[in-house]
Design a protein around this motif. Sequence first.
Motif, PDB file in Angstrom:
ATOM      1  N   THR A  24       0.854  -1.178   0.000  1.00  0.00           N
ATOM      2  CA  THR A  24       0.000   0.000   0.000  1.00  0.00           C
ATOM      3  C   THR A  24       0.890   1.228   0.000  1.00  0.00           C
ATOM      4  O   THR A  24       1.673   1.422   0.930  1.00  0.00           O
ATOM      5  CB  THR A  24      -0.916   0.013   1.241  1.00  0.00           C
ATOM      6  N   TRP A  25       0.776   2.020  -1.045  1.00  0.00           N
ATOM      7  CA  TRP A  25       1.481   3.290  -1.126  1.00  0.00           C
ATOM      8  C   TRP A  25       0.463   4.384  -0.799  1.00  0.00           C
ATOM      9  O   TRP A  25      -0.437   4.670  -1.574  1.00  0.00           O
ATOM     10  CB  TRP A  25       2.070   3.514  -2.518  1.00  0.00           C
ATOM     11  N   HIS A  26       0.614   4.995   0.372  1.00  0.00           N
ATOM     12  CA  HIS A  26      -0.277   6.074   0.792  1.00  0.00           C
ATOM     13  C   HIS A  26       0.074   7.349   0.032  1.00  0.00           C
ATOM     14  O   HIS A  26       1.231   7.571  -0.323  1.00  0.00           O
ATOM     15  CB  HIS A  26      -0.121   6.333   2.295  1.00  0.00           C
ATOM     16  N   THR A  27      -0.939   8.202  -0.170  1.00  0.00           N
ATOM     17  CA  THR A  27      -0.687   9.508  -0.780  1.00  0.00           C
ATOM     18  C   THR A  27      -1.050  10.644   0.178  1.00  0.00           C
ATOM     19  O   THR A  27      -0.619  11.771  -0.030  1.00  0.00           O
ATOM     20  CB  THR A  27      -1.478   9.678  -2.098  1.00  0.00           C
ATOM     21  N   ASP A  28      -1.803  10.350   1.207  1.00  0.00           N
ATOM     22  CA  ASP A  28      -2.205  11.338   2.202  1.00  0.00           C
ATOM     23  C   ASP A  28      -1.270  11.216   3.412  1.00  0.00           C
ATOM     24  O   ASP A  28      -1.310  10.215   4.139  1.00  0.00           O
ATOM     25  CB  ASP A  28      -3.659  11.084   2.607  1.00  0.00           C
ATOM     26  N   LEU A  44       8.496   5.738   4.842  1.00  0.00           N
ATOM     27  CA  LEU A  44       9.387   5.813   3.688  1.00  0.00           C
ATOM     28  C   LEU A  44       8.677   6.744   2.718  1.00  0.00           C
ATOM     29  O   LEU A  44       7.635   6.396   2.157  1.00  0.00           O
ATOM     30  CB  LEU A  44       9.590   4.435   3.057  1.00  0.00           C
ATOM     31  N   MET A  45       9.187   7.969   2.562  1.00  0.00           N
ATOM     32  CA  MET A  45       8.570   8.960   1.683  1.00  0.00           C
ATOM     33  C   MET A  45       9.321   8.964   0.346  1.00  0.00           C
ATOM     34  O   MET A  45      10.485   9.352   0.288  1.00  0.00           O
ATOM     35  CB  MET A  45       8.624  10.346   2.327  1.00  0.00           C
ATOM     36  N   PHE A  46       8.619   8.533  -0.698  1.00  0.00           N
ATOM     37  CA  PHE A  46       9.182   8.384  -2.038  1.00  0.00           C
ATOM     38  C   PHE A  46       8.767   9.576  -2.895  1.00  0.00           C
ATOM     39  O   PHE A  46       7.637   9.664  -3.350  1.00  0.00           O
ATOM     40  CB  PHE A  46       8.692   7.064  -2.640  1.00  0.00           C
ATOM     41  N   PHE A  47       9.698  10.527  -3.090  1.00  0.00           N
ATOM     42  CA  PHE A  47       9.477  11.673  -3.967  1.00  0.00           C
ATOM     43  C   PHE A  47       9.806  11.220  -5.385  1.00  0.00           C
ATOM     44  O   PHE A  47      10.946  10.833  -5.674  1.00  0.00           O
ATOM     45  CB  PHE A  47      10.381  12.844  -3.563  1.00  0.00           C
ATOM     46  N   THR A  48       8.799  11.268  -6.273  1.00  0.00           N
ATOM     47  CA  THR A  48       8.958  10.705  -7.602  1.00  0.00           C
ATOM     48  C   THR A  48       8.265  11.542  -8.678  1.00  0.00           C
ATOM     49  O   THR A  48       7.340  12.301  -8.379  1.00  0.00           O
ATOM     50  CB  THR A  48       8.389   9.265  -7.637  1.00  0.00           C
ATOM     51  N   GLY A  49       8.717  11.370  -9.873  1.00  0.00           N
ATOM     52  CA  GLY A  49       8.041  11.874 -11.060  1.00  0.00           C
ATOM     53  C   GLY A  49       7.598  10.640 -11.831  1.00  0.00           C
ATOM     54  O   GLY A  49       8.293  10.200 -12.743  1.00  0.00           O
ATOM     55  N   SER A  50       6.494  10.070 -11.407  1.00  0.00           N
ATOM     56  CA  SER A  50       6.100   8.724 -11.846  1.00  0.00           C
ATOM     57  C   SER A  50       5.924   8.564 -13.351  1.00  0.00           C
ATOM     58  O   SER A  50       6.124   7.485 -13.876  1.00  0.00           O
ATOM     59  CB  SER A  50       4.813   8.293 -11.149  1.00  0.00           C
ATOM     60  N   VAL A  78       6.090   2.218   6.595  1.00  0.00           N
ATOM     61  CA  VAL A  78       4.831   2.606   5.976  1.00  0.00           C
ATOM     62  C   VAL A  78       5.216   3.430   4.750  1.00  0.00           C
ATOM     63  O   VAL A  78       6.004   4.380   4.853  1.00  0.00           O
ATOM     64  CB  VAL A  78       3.951   3.423   6.953  1.00  0.00           C
ATOM     65  N   LEU A  79       4.691   3.059   3.597  1.00  0.00           N
ATOM     66  CA  LEU A  79       5.090   3.655   2.336  1.00  0.00           C
ATOM     67  C   LEU A  79       4.223   4.859   1.969  1.00  0.00           C
ATOM     68  O   LEU A  79       2.995   4.801   2.068  1.00  0.00           O
ATOM     69  CB  LEU A  79       4.994   2.610   1.215  1.00  0.00           C
ATOM     70  N   VAL A  80       4.885   5.933   1.525  1.00  0.00           N
ATOM     71  CA  VAL A  80       4.187   7.136   1.075  1.00  0.00           C
ATOM     72  C   VAL A  80       4.772   7.547  -0.270  1.00  0.00           C
ATOM     73  O   VAL A  80       5.990   7.724  -0.387  1.00  0.00           O
ATOM     74  CB  VAL A  80       4.352   8.304   2.072  1.00  0.00           C
ATOM     75  N   GLU A  81       3.905   7.693  -1.269  1.00  0.00           N
ATOM     76  CA  GLU A  81       4.346   8.178  -2.575  1.00  0.00           C
ATOM     77  C   GLU A  81       3.970   9.647  -2.698  1.00  0.00           C
ATOM     78  O   GLU A  81       2.799  10.016  -2.569  1.00  0.00           O
ATOM     79  CB  GLU A  81       3.693   7.379  -3.705  1.00  0.00           C
TER      80      GLU A  81
END
Length: 152
Positions: A24-28, A44-50, A78-81
């Motif tokens: 689960t990649w959270h966005t909020d 884990l905050m993943f800053f990306t240009g998907s 806990v994953l955050v995109e």
Amino acid sequence: MKKTIYILLVSIFTAALVSAQELTWHTDMSKASEFAVKEKKPLLMFFTGSDWCGWCIRLQKEVFQTNEFKKWALENVVLVELDFPKRTPQDDSIRTQNRQLQSMFKVRGYPTIWFVNPEINSEKQINLRSLGSTGYVAGGPTKWIGKAASML
């Protein structure tokens, strides 16, 4: 012989469970932080240009989509995109949140991954305590996980 068969079956079963479990990649960030506090895990905050960042897409394929990473992530973070797409539509509130976090963490390039411990204070505000950051690490999931684990 029985022991070897047992070990083989356990290995296959474990691999099947990990691959069947989707991450689960959270966005909020607020919801992700509350979940992380409850689970006692860092974010884990993943800053990306998907939809445009080649290194982000490569990190996804070489690390984040592997069973090794999935198993590690389910146990440890806990994953955050935090996405900055060019072509994909994005909700204004998510775009604003992501820009604020990009500014707060001084993210200048992609991919950037920050590990933080969220803490909720007495006024129910979320404070993020930095643990470290990384980006793309050549060498596959084992090398990337090793670097990440050293920050946790």
